[in-house]
Design an enzyme around this catalytic site. Structure first.
Site, mmCIF file in Angstrom:
data_model
loop_
_atom_site.group_PDB
_atom_site.id
_atom_site.type_symbol
_atom_site.label_atom_id
_atom_site.label_comp_id
_atom_site.label_asym_id
_atom_site.label_seq_id
_atom_site.Cartn_x
_atom_site.Cartn_y
_atom_site.Cartn_z
ATOM 1 N N GLU A 290 -7.804 -46.714 -104.458
ATOM 2 C CA GLU A 290 -7.410 -45.473 -103.777
ATOM 3 C C GLU A 290 -6.606 -44.557 -104.689
ATOM 4 O OE1 GLU A 290 -7.240 -46.310 -98.988
ATOM 5 O OE2 GLU A 290 -5.447 -45.534 -99.945
ATOM 6 N N HIS A 319 -17.743 -71.329 -108.909
ATOM 7 C CA HIS A 319 -19.016 -71.842 -108.406
ATOM 8 C C HIS A 319 -19.826 -70.755 -107.706
ATOM 9 C CE1 HIS A 319 -17.869 -76.001 -109.349
ATOM 10 N NE2 HIS A 319 -16.662 -75.500 -109.204
ATOM 11 N N LYS A 433 -11.679 -40.292 -92.063
ATOM 12 C CA LYS A 433 -10.895 -40.247 -90.817
ATOM 13 C C LYS A 433 -11.299 -39.017 -90.006
ATOM 14 C CE LYS A 433 -6.563 -42.570 -92.229
ATOM 15 N NZ LYS A 433 -5.104 -42.491 -92.304
HETATM 16 O O1 PA5 Z 1 -2.920 -46.098 -98.706
HETATM 17 C C1 PA5 Z 1 -3.182 -45.311 -97.807
HETATM 18 O O2 PA5 Z 1 -2.655 -44.199 -97.729
HETATM 19 C C2 PA5 Z 1 -4.153 -45.680 -96.705
HETATM 20 O O3 PA5 Z 1 -4.820 -46.870 -96.968
HETATM 21 C C3 PA5 Z 1 -3.386 -45.845 -95.399
HETATM 22 O O4 PA5 Z 1 -2.435 -46.865 -95.535
HETATM 23 C C4 PA5 Z 1 -4.318 -46.168 -94.244
HETATM 24 O O5 PA5 Z 1 -5.316 -45.194 -94.136
HETATM 25 C C5 PA5 Z 1 -3.533 -46.232 -92.941
HETATM 26 O O6 PA5 Z 1 -2.827 -45.046 -92.753
HETATM 27 P P1 PA5 Z 1 -1.604 -44.951 -91.802
HETATM 28 O O7 PA5 Z 1 -0.532 -45.858 -92.307
HETATM 29 O O8 PA5 Z 1 -1.200 -43.532 -91.848
HETATM 30 O O9 PA5 Z 1 -2.071 -45.367 -90.449
#
Ligand code: PA5
Length: 463
Positions: A290, A319, A433
């Site tokens: 990310e 394995h 989203k």
């Molecule tokens: O790292 C990130 O920003 C995302 O993976 C969020 O953690 C994930 O989308 C969940 O978002 P939120 O904590 O706002 O519900």
């Protein structure tokens, strides 16, 4: 104090050859950019990269421990409702620092921990059928306070709690971790009067494990959060200097960058030779993917950057995947997570002494066999000219795990500078989203829904 070590001997050209290994001069050329990258990251410490300071938030740690003490012995289950950065750290800490059988045999007064980081109806539905909400504390975690997956779970379990316990009592079974002011979840906290913790500003989901996001559920299941943050602080100190050769975060970031940009290795495999460290590989995969997987550079150019993280677990994946790793395309580099001292010594009893194919195991230990297999893989990868580094944990403790978390967070932030991308946004996740909101008919997303409908293939090809 037990410090993590990074052994990068086998990532160098002297071990795996010039084509796949890094020459000392290539590392040397990164000395100045690494210095600049570290300075750029640390300069944002008090501005927008507040996660750098999480380990020093003693007041928050005290509040977490006080809350955990106040509910001690009251719940049989703690359930985290969260996803992505609001779940992966929780899973990683539980896997690393509690027994693999914790949920089967929880130590006295400690609850079991479940992290529902998916909305698959078979996962959630089974949970609804199987667990008594009256015995359960729900930790609803969402930085944005709007994520559809988490909010839908919250609505389901809130209803179950109210039906079972009534309006007033249900509130005792919910603790929320979210932004201090923004997001509908904060609004709900105010209306309901739920206990709550804050995900501070400047702490994105994947950098939040050392905030109440990761620490609260850990404290509730008996993990030593003070040890964790002490480890993170120790690693912060070890990574403060600007000398590439002496700073583990700079070094690891440089290796990642050189492996992809100079050695054509877009795939970064975290190979955890430890069941306990396996989920840290999942946590790191999100952090890396990310943070660096970006269409645009910070200058706004299309770059389509980013390494592809892969997780493997030793010895299990010897394995299944090692065949590919040793003989397949030269598109991967490896980080082996190795543990010097296991908590357990497991002797292998002698038997069948006339059958050599099994007799050699008798009288040895599982520890020796595990180590031999890890070393065997390290040797095989190196001989096959596959660059690999080892992050060596003296043992798996809150302190060493805290070190690892902070090391990787800082390293990835520095990688962002090398790759020239914003390591702290996630437009691709947001896009998904938004599409989901549109498909679910959320108000304000009508235009997006219409676009999706229009773009649907007129003649789908399905076999
Ligand atoms: O790292 C990130 O920003 C995302 O993976 C969020 O953690 C994930 O989308 C969940 O978002 P939120 O904590 O706002 O519900």
């Amino acid at each position: 104090m037990d410090r993590l070590r990074i052994d990068y001997t086998n990532a160098l050209s002297s071990a795996v050859g010039d084509e796949h290994g890094i020459a000392p001069a290539e590392l040397e050329q990164l000395a100045a950019p690494s210095r600049a990258a570290l300075a750029a990251v640390l300069a944002r410490r008090t501005r927008d990269l507040r996660w750098l300071d999480l380990p020093a938030q003693e007041k928050v740690h005290a509040e977490i421990l006080d809350y955990a003490a106040s509910v001690s012995g009251r719940f049989r289950n703690v359930v985290v409702l969260g996803i992505g950065g609001s779940a992966l750290g929780n899973i990683a800490l539980q896997t690393a620092l509690n027994s693999p059988y914790h949920n089967l045999f929880p130590p006295a007064a400690l609850p079991r921990l479940f992290v529902l980081d998916n909305i698959d109806p078979d996962l959630v539905g089974e949970f609804v059928d199987a667990f008594d909400p009256a015995e359960t504390l729900f930790n609803v975690i969402s930085k944005s306070g709007t994520t559809a997956e988490t909010m839908s779970q919250f609505l389901i379990f809130r209803r179950r709690l109210i039906d079972r316990l009534g309006e007033a009592e249900h509130k005792e079974h919910v603790v929320v971790t979210t932004d201090e002011t923004s997001g509908v979840l904060r609004e709900i906290v105010k209306r309901e009067g739920y206990a709550s913790f804050v995900v501070p500003e400047g702490v994105g989901g994947r950098y939040s494990v050392l905030s109440p996001v990761g620490l609260l559920s850990s404290a509730l299941v008996g993990i030593d959060v003070k040890g964790l943050v002490a480890g993170a602080i120790a690693m912060g100190d070890a990574c403060a200097g600007a000398d590439l050769a002496a700073n583990p975060a700079l070094l690891y970031a440089a290796l990642q960058w050189l492996m992809q940009s100079k050695k054509q290795k877009p795939i970064a495999v975290t190979f955890a030779y430890s069941h306990r460290l396996a989920s840290l590989g999942d946590w790191y995969a999100q952090l890396l993917a990310e943070s660096l997987g970006k269409r645009r550079s910070r200058a706004g150019k299309d770059v389509f950057a980013g390494p592809t993280p892969v997780r493997a677990v030793g010895v299990t994946d010897q394995h299944s995947q090692v065949q590919l790793y040793a003989e397949g395309p030269f598109d991967k580099w490896f980080t082996i997570l190795a543990v010097d001292r296991s908590d357990h010594a497991v002797p292998i009893p002698p038997a069948y002494e006339d059958l050599e194919a099994v007799a050699y195991l008798g009288g040895r230990t599982m520890n020796e066999l595990f180590e031999a297999e890890r070393e065997g893989t390290r040797i095989a990868l190196t001989e096959a000219r596959r660059p690999n580094v080892s992050i060596e944990f003296p043992s798996v403790t809150p302190h060493t795990v805290g070190q690892y978390l902070y090391l990787m967070e800082l390293a990835v932030a520095v990688m962002g500078e090398h790759y020239g991308v914003d390591a702290f946004d996630q437009p691709g996740v947001e896009a998904g989203k938004i599409a989901a909101y549109a498909l679910m008919g959320r108000k304000g997303y009508e235009k997006r829904r219409a676009e999706i409908e229009t773009a649907k293939p007129k003649t789908p090809r399905v076999v």
